[in-house]
Structure formats: C-alpha cells, structure tokens
Design an enzyme around this catalytic site. Structure first.
Site, PDB file in Angstrom:
ATOM      1  CG  ASP A 104      27.627 -55.801   5.755  1.00  0.00           C
ATOM      2  OD1 ASP A 104      27.033 -56.839   6.081  1.00  0.00           O
ATOM      3  OD2 ASP A 104      27.044 -54.721   5.523  1.00  0.00           O
ATOM      4  CE  LYS A 107      26.030 -61.510   5.651  1.00  0.00           C
ATOM      5  NZ  LYS A 107      26.643 -60.178   5.609  1.00  0.00           N
ATOM      6  CG  ASP A 132      26.010 -56.162   9.826  1.00  0.00           C
ATOM      7  OD1 ASP A 132      25.518 -56.359  10.966  1.00  0.00           O
ATOM      8  OD2 ASP A 132      25.341 -55.723   8.880  1.00  0.00           O
ATOM      9  CG  ASN A 133      24.439 -59.254   8.456  1.00  0.00           C
ATOM     10  OD1 ASN A 133      24.986 -58.712   7.497  1.00  0.00           O
ATOM     11  ND2 ASN A 133      23.275 -58.844   8.928  1.00  0.00           N
ATOM     12  CD  GLU A 162      20.429 -55.514   8.272  1.00  0.00           C
ATOM     13  OE1 GLU A 162      20.931 -55.742   9.383  1.00  0.00           O
ATOM     14  OE2 GLU A 162      20.851 -56.010   7.215  1.00  0.00           O
TER      15      GLU A 162
HETATM   16  C1  LIG Z   1      24.901 -57.013   3.002  1.00  0.00           C
HETATM   17  S1  LIG Z   1      25.403 -56.307   1.471  1.00  0.00           S
HETATM   18  C2  LIG Z   1      26.495 -55.019   1.983  1.00  0.00           C
HETATM   19  C3  LIG Z   1      25.803 -53.874   2.647  1.00  0.00           C
HETATM   20  C4  LIG Z   1      26.675 -52.657   2.841  1.00  0.00           C
HETATM   21  N1  LIG Z   1      27.881 -52.970   3.588  1.00  0.00           N
HETATM   22  C5  LIG Z   1      25.917 -51.577   3.575  1.00  0.00           C
HETATM   23  O1  LIG Z   1      25.809 -51.669   4.813  1.00  0.00           O
HETATM   24  O2  LIG Z   1      25.440 -50.643   2.944  1.00  0.00           O
HETATM   25  C6  LIG Z   1      26.494 -57.519   0.851  1.00  0.00           C
HETATM   26  C7  LIG Z   1      27.186 -57.144  -0.443  1.00  0.00           C
HETATM   27  O3  LIG Z   1      28.318 -57.997  -0.583  1.00  0.00           O
HETATM   28  C8  LIG Z   1      28.503 -58.260  -1.952  1.00  0.00           C
HETATM   29  N2  LIG Z   1      29.351 -59.461  -2.042  1.00  0.00           N
HETATM   30  C9  LIG Z   1      28.997 -60.760  -2.013  1.00  0.00           C
HETATM   31  N3  LIG Z   1      30.066 -61.550  -2.055  1.00  0.00           N
HETATM   32  C10 LIG Z   1      31.140 -60.731  -2.100  1.00  0.00           C
HETATM   33  C11 LIG Z   1      32.551 -60.949  -2.133  1.00  0.00           C
HETATM   34  N4  LIG Z   1      33.068 -62.176  -2.110  1.00  0.00           N
HETATM   35  N5  LIG Z   1      33.363 -59.869  -2.151  1.00  0.00           N
HETATM   36  C12 LIG Z   1      32.838 -58.600  -2.158  1.00  0.00           C
HETATM   37  N6  LIG Z   1      31.511 -58.349  -2.140  1.00  0.00           N
HETATM   38  C13 LIG Z   1      30.682 -59.394  -2.094  1.00  0.00           C
HETATM   39  C14 LIG Z   1      27.105 -58.404  -2.497  1.00  0.00           C
HETATM   40  O4  LIG Z   1      27.084 -58.205  -3.902  1.00  0.00           O
HETATM   41  C15 LIG Z   1      26.363 -57.333  -1.712  1.00  0.00           C
HETATM   42  O5  LIG Z   1      26.321 -56.128  -2.438  1.00  0.00           O
END
Ligand SMILES: C[S@@+](CC[C@H](N)C(=O)[O-])C[C@H]1O[C@@H](n2cnc3c(N)ncnc32)[C@H](O)[C@@H]1O
Length: 179
Positions: A104, A107, A132-133, A162
């Site tokens: 998640d 993408k 997800d997504n 969501e």
């Molecule tokens: C959609 S949110 C996650 C929501 C969470 N899973 C929830 O349902 O509560 C996406 C998160 O992924 C993090 N993110 C982005 N690129 C990433 C990466 N390469 N590795 C780990 N986290 C990453 C972002 O900082 C963000 O906090």
C-alpha cells in the site's frame, strides 16, 4: 490516505482466514492499517507485524500511534523503503519468509518491490499478498504481472475507494502463492 474500513475488511478477512505469523506492510502512513491489522494478531505470541514507511516523520507518527494503541510490542516500524530494509529484515529480525504482505505504498513500486521480495526468497507456498488501490489510482503493471504469474493465484476484489460511499471505484488484489 489509509485503506479505510471497507477495503480494510477484505484484508482483515484474508488475515483471519490464513492466520499469518509474519506480516509485512509496505507504506505505513500514520499507522491506521498497522493498528487495524496488528490488532488481529495481538493474542498470538508467535506473530509479528513489520511496517516499512519511507517518510521518517510519518514513521515516528506510526510509532507514537502504536504506543498509544498498546501495540508497539507487536509491530516494528522500519524507516525507508524495502530495498533499504530487506537485509535488516533477514539478518537483524530473522525474517526469512513472509506469510502476509500488505502492499500500500507508491503505486509505481508495487511490481518492483514484489520482484525484489521474490528475488530474496521471501515468499513460500501459502504466502498471501494483499495489494490496495489496484484501480484507483491503479497499479496496472502489478495487476497484469500477478494475474499471469504461474506461482500465484490472484483474486481481484472490486470495491470502492476509501470513504467515498461507493461513489468512486477501487479494487484490492489478493494473491496466494501456490508453489
Ligand atoms: C497510501 S499510504 C499508506 C496507508 C496505510 N497503509 C494505511 O492504510 O493506513 C502510502 C504510504 O507509503 C509511503 N511510501 C511511499 N513510497 C514508499 C516506499 N517506497 N516504501 C515505503 N513507503 C513508501 C508514503 O510515505 C505513505 O505514507
């Protein structure tokens, strides 16, 4: 945005059905999913949840939320991306394989991080991956790769984005490693 209650329920059902011991999440945000899903394993002393969050400030927020929820002993927050943490997962935390992966994060990295985990041998027969997504904002390369993968059986669950009460579509892909 967090996974929310509707899509989160599909992930919850997959966790309850497969009873994983080692769960890893890519993308922790502010800890909603880490709290929601680690609650399901809180009474299993052999189970643990790892959340990998790229943003170091958000990673601190997750740690505080977990302490507030009384789940900090069940969840380890790893700062950075999967590439930066995969050696620590194996060597420091002794995670040789993952039973449940929740994808998640960004993408455009779904497919490359799946392939990275696969190349490190992190999947075994029975590993479940929930992503997800899948259609909003979408991960089409990951979707087509998993649907063609001969070691995974995938089920695309059409649902809603969501908190839109059905006004916007989305989907969760649940994949199970079959060999
Ligand atoms: C959609 S949110 C996650 C929501 C969470 N899973 C929830 O349902 O509560 C996406 C998160 O992924 C993090 N993110 C982005 N690129 C990433 C990466 N390469 N590795 C780990 N986290 C990453 C972002 O900082 C963000 O906090």
């Amino acid at each position: 945005m967090n996974v929310g209650d509707v899509k989160g329920q599909f992930v919850t059902e997959a966790i309850l059905c497969h009873k994983p011991k080692i769960l890893v999440e890519l993308g922790g945000y502010v800890g909603y999913s880490a709290i929601k899903f680690s609650t399901l394993i809180k009474d299993d002393p052999g189970a643990h949840y790892y959340t990998i969050e790229f943003d170091s400030i958000l990673a601190c927020v997750i740690e505080k939320m977990l302490r507030f929820a009384g789940l900090d002993h069940k969840v380890t927050v790893l700062k950075g991306n999967l590439q930066e943490n995969i050696t620590a997962l194996k060597e420091k935390y002794n995670v040789q394989t993952i039973d449940f992966l929740f994808i998640d994060h960004i993408k455009s990295s779904y497919l490359s991080d799946f392939q990275l985990a696969e190349s490190y041998g992190l999947f075994h027969k029975g590993t479940v991956i929930a992503a997800d997504n899948i259609i909003n904002p979408g991960a089409p390369d990951y979707l087509s790769h998993m649907q063609a993968h001969n070691k995974f059986e995938s089920n695309l669950i059409d649902t809603e984005y969501e908190y839109t009460k059905g006004q916007e579509k989305d989907a969760v892909l649940i994949s199970i490693c079959i060999e």
